[in-house]
Design a protein around this motif. Sequence first.
Motif, PDB file in Angstrom:
ATOM      1  N   SER A   1     -10.077  -3.829  -7.415  1.00 26.68           N
ATOM      2  CA  SER A   1      -8.662  -3.752  -7.036  1.00 26.68           C
ATOM      3  C   SER A   1      -8.447  -2.650  -6.004  1.00 26.68           C
ATOM      4  CB  SER A   1      -7.793  -3.494  -8.267  1.00 26.68           C
ATOM      5  OG  SER A   1      -7.808  -4.607  -9.116  1.00 26.68           O
ATOM      6  N   GLU A   2      -9.120  -1.505  -6.210  1.00 23.82           N
ATOM      7  CA  GLU A   2      -9.086  -0.428  -5.214  1.00 23.82           C
ATOM      8  C   GLU A   2     -10.415   0.310  -5.172  1.00 23.82           C
ATOM      9  OE1 GLU A   2      -4.715  -1.059  -5.759  1.00 23.82           O
ATOM     10  OE2 GLU A   2      -6.071  -0.269  -7.259  1.00 23.82           O
TER      11      GLU A   2
ATOM     12  N   GLU B   1      -5.784  -5.768 -13.531  1.00 27.23           N
ATOM     13  CA  GLU B   1      -5.913  -5.450 -14.949  1.00 27.23           C
ATOM     14  C   GLU B   1      -4.985  -4.337 -15.404  1.00 27.23           C
ATOM     15  OE1 GLU B   1      -6.982  -5.150 -18.888  1.00 27.23           O
ATOM     16  OE2 GLU B   1      -7.307  -6.811 -17.509  1.00 27.23           O
ATOM     17  N   ALA B   2      -4.787  -3.311 -14.579  1.00 25.37           N
ATOM     18  CA  ALA B   2      -3.908  -2.189 -14.970  1.00 25.37           C
ATOM     19  C   ALA B   2      -3.392  -1.534 -13.701  1.00 25.37           C
ATOM     20  CB  ALA B   2      -4.665  -1.181 -15.828  1.00 25.37           C
ATOM     21  N   THR B   3      -2.067  -1.428 -13.576  1.00 27.87           N
ATOM     22  CA  THR B   3      -1.445  -1.098 -12.301  1.00 27.87           C
ATOM     23  C   THR B   3      -0.510   0.099 -12.447  1.00 27.87           C
ATOM     24  OG1 THR B   3      -1.436  -3.487 -11.915  1.00 27.87           O
ATOM     25  CG2 THR B   3      -0.300  -2.110 -10.302  1.00 27.87           C
ATOM     26  N   GLY B   4      -0.978   1.273 -12.063  1.00 27.33           N
ATOM     27  CA  GLY B   4      -0.170   2.479 -12.213  1.00 27.33           C
ATOM     28  C   GLY B   4       1.092   2.470 -11.377  1.00 27.33           C
ATOM     29  N   ALA B   5       1.014   1.950 -10.144  1.00 25.57           N
ATOM     30  CA  ALA B   5       2.183   1.942  -9.272  1.00 25.57           C
ATOM     31  C   ALA B   5       3.286   1.050  -9.835  1.00 25.57           C
ATOM     32  CB  ALA B   5       1.791   1.487  -7.872  1.00 25.57           C
ATOM     33  N   ALA B   6       2.923  -0.103 -10.389  1.00 30.25           N
ATOM     34  CA  ALA B   6       3.929  -0.980 -10.987  1.00 30.25           C
ATOM     35  C   ALA B   6       4.542  -0.348 -12.233  1.00 30.25           C
ATOM     36  CB  ALA B   6       3.304  -2.333 -11.327  1.00 30.25           C
TER      37      ALA B   6
ATOM     38  N   TRP C   1       6.953   6.080  -3.416  1.00 30.75           N
ATOM     39  CA  TRP C   1       5.617   6.030  -2.809  1.00 30.75           C
ATOM     40  C   TRP C   1       4.933   4.694  -3.045  1.00 30.75           C
ATOM     41  CZ3 TRP C   1       3.652  11.420  -4.870  1.00 30.75           C
ATOM     42  CH2 TRP C   1       4.293  12.439  -4.142  1.00 30.75           C
ATOM     43  N   ALA C   2       5.325   3.965  -4.063  1.00 37.57           N
ATOM     44  CA  ALA C   2       4.670   2.698  -4.414  1.00 37.57           C
ATOM     45  C   ALA C   2       5.175   1.573  -3.518  1.00 37.57           C
ATOM     46  CB  ALA C   2       4.932   2.363  -5.876  1.00 37.57           C
ATOM     47  N   LEU C   3       4.273   0.677  -3.132  1.00 39.37           N
ATOM     48  CA  LEU C   3       4.683  -0.493  -2.375  1.00 39.37           C
ATOM     49  C   LEU C   3       5.611  -1.356  -3.238  1.00 39.37           C
ATOM     50  CD1 LEU C   3       1.342  -1.569  -0.644  1.00 39.37           C
ATOM     51  CD2 LEU C   3       3.210  -0.207   0.311  1.00 39.37           C
ATOM     52  N   PRO C   4       6.572  -2.036  -2.622  1.00 41.96           N
ATOM     53  CA  PRO C   4       7.521  -2.847  -3.397  1.00 41.96           C
ATOM     54  C   PRO C   4       6.813  -3.942  -4.197  1.00 41.96           C
ATOM     55  CG  PRO C   4       8.289  -2.550  -1.145  1.00 41.96           C
ATOM     56  CD  PRO C   4       6.885  -2.034  -1.184  1.00 41.96           C
ATOM     57  N   ARG C   5       7.302  -4.191  -5.381  1.00 40.39           N
ATOM     58  CA  ARG C   5       6.804  -5.246  -6.249  1.00 40.39           C
ATOM     59  C   ARG C   5       7.991  -5.896  -6.952  1.00 40.39           C
ATOM     60  NH1 ARG C   5       2.847  -1.451  -5.831  1.00 40.39           N
ATOM     61  NH2 ARG C   5       0.685  -2.051  -6.258  1.00 40.39           N
ATOM     62  N   ARG C   6       7.856  -7.161  -7.234  1.00 40.39           N
ATOM     63  CA  ARG C   6       8.890  -7.834  -8.016  1.00 40.39           C
ATOM     64  C   ARG C   6       8.612  -7.566  -9.485  1.00 40.39           C
ATOM     65  NH1 ARG C   6       9.814 -14.369  -8.503  1.00 40.39           N
ATOM     66  NH2 ARG C   6      11.597 -14.296  -9.930  1.00 40.39           N
TER      67      ARG C   6
ATOM     68  N   ALA D   1      -1.557   4.666  -4.783  1.00 40.16           N
ATOM     69  CA  ALA D   1      -1.854   3.719  -5.863  1.00 40.16           C
ATOM     70  C   ALA D   1      -2.154   4.527  -7.112  1.00 40.16           C
ATOM     71  CB  ALA D   1      -3.032   2.814  -5.500  1.00 40.16           C
ATOM     72  N   GLY D   2      -1.748   4.014  -8.252  1.00 36.25           N
ATOM     73  CA  GLY D   2      -1.837   4.796  -9.485  1.00 36.25           C
ATOM     74  C   GLY D   2      -3.228   4.929 -10.056  1.00 36.25           C
ATOM     75  N   HIS D   3      -3.900   3.799 -10.296  1.00 31.65           N
ATOM     76  CA  HIS D   3      -5.170   3.910 -10.999  1.00 31.65           C
ATOM     77  C   HIS D   3      -6.249   4.597 -10.164  1.00 31.65           C
ATOM     78  CE1 HIS D   3      -7.496   0.354  -9.422  1.00 31.65           C
ATOM     79  NE2 HIS D   3      -8.483   0.794 -10.166  1.00 31.65           N
ATOM     80  N   PRO D   4      -6.268   4.493  -8.824  1.00 30.36           N
ATOM     81  CA  PRO D   4      -7.237   5.274  -8.056  1.00 30.36           C
ATOM     82  C   PRO D   4      -7.030   6.785  -8.171  1.00 30.36           C
ATOM     83  CG  PRO D   4      -6.437   3.439  -6.756  1.00 30.36           C
ATOM     84  CD  PRO D   4      -5.565   3.514  -7.975  1.00 30.36           C
ATOM     85  N   LEU D   5      -5.777   7.221  -8.235  1.00 32.97           N
ATOM     86  CA  LEU D   5      -5.517   8.663  -8.295  1.00 32.97           C
ATOM     87  C   LEU D   5      -5.807   9.219  -9.683  1.00 32.97           C
ATOM     88  CD1 LEU D   5      -2.285   8.890  -6.115  1.00 32.97           C
ATOM     89  CD2 LEU D   5      -4.671   9.179  -5.428  1.00 32.97           C
ATOM     90  N   VAL D   6      -5.461   8.461 -10.727  1.00 31.76           N
ATOM     91  CA  VAL D   6      -5.806   8.892 -12.085  1.00 31.76           C
ATOM     92  C   VAL D   6      -7.324   8.983 -12.223  1.00 31.76           C
ATOM     93  CG1 VAL D   6      -5.763   8.209 -14.521  1.00 31.76           C
ATOM     94  CG2 VAL D   6      -3.684   8.033 -13.146  1.00 31.76           C
ATOM     95  N   GLY D   7      -8.027   7.960 -11.747  1.00 27.89           N
ATOM     96  CA  GLY D   7      -9.478   7.944 -11.865  1.00 27.89           C
ATOM     97  C   GLY D   7     -10.148   9.052 -11.082  1.00 27.89           C
ATOM     98  N   THR D   8      -9.703   9.291  -9.856  1.00 25.09           N
ATOM     99  CA  THR D   8     -10.312  10.333  -9.024  1.00 25.09           C
ATOM    100  C   THR D   8     -10.025  11.720  -9.584  1.00 25.09           C
ATOM    101  OG1 THR D   8     -10.077   8.898  -7.088  1.00 25.09           O
ATOM    102  CG2 THR D   8     -10.494  11.228  -6.675  1.00 25.09           C
ATOM    103  N   ALA D   9      -8.802  11.934 -10.073  1.00 23.34           N
ATOM    104  CA  ALA D   9      -8.469  13.223 -10.686  1.00 23.34           C
ATOM    105  C   ALA D   9      -9.367  13.501 -11.886  1.00 23.34           C
ATOM    106  CB  ALA D   9      -7.002  13.249 -11.091  1.00 23.34           C
TER     107      ALA D   9
END
Length: 223
Positions: free
Chosen positions: A46-47, A168-173, A111-116, A71-79
């Motif tokens: 996903s990222e 599978e899991a989307t921090g930004a959403a 900061w998150a891209l728009p989502r429905r 993006a949420g999950h990349p930043l949580v993972g990298t941190a």
Amino acid sequence: MNELDVLRVFCGPDGRHGNTLGVVRDGRAYPDEASRQALAAELGFSETVFVDDPERGVVDIYTPGLRLPFAGHPLVGTAWLLDLEVVNPPAGEVWARNDGEFTWITARAEWALPRRLQQYASAAEVDALPAPPPGEGWLYAWAWEDEAAGRVRARAFPRRDDGITEDEATGAAALLLTAELGRALNITQGRGSQILTAPGPEATIEVGGRVRFAPHPPQGLTR
């Protein structure tokens, strides 16, 4: 051989599931946007994150088809991987902390891209959705499992031509849903991933989850 860490971010309480993330610790191995985009497409996660400055947490984030400011999950993972207190994607400075079980980032919904964000009547309706549902545009399908307790069932469908049928899991959403509802959430997404959120001061939101190493990195890349 290039060093790549492969993580699972937002794992469930049993340590399973989570969204796969690739982290290239030395971004110099992929010095331009074209080479980074090509690797992200090859990996198919996903990222994928490229670390340009591990001391200051400067990172660059790619899906298989585009570059992201946040993006949420990349930043949580990298941190979690680099034990960072601050991560710096293009969107802005993101504070991070680890409480022993969960790694948290503090970010802003804009900061998150728009989502429905589409609410369904029940978790069973969300579970029954085809992957992807008919229609166009990024869809975050959700329903209350227990509204009083803030427990949500969700699934995420990018509905773009990059090979990711369901995220599978989307921090930004999760960030956007928390901003819309104005309350802390405990989200079960995908097959069993868990995302926790909490509104903070000055319109910030914390997003947290468990991170684990994935069992095996892709062939040709080392952890």
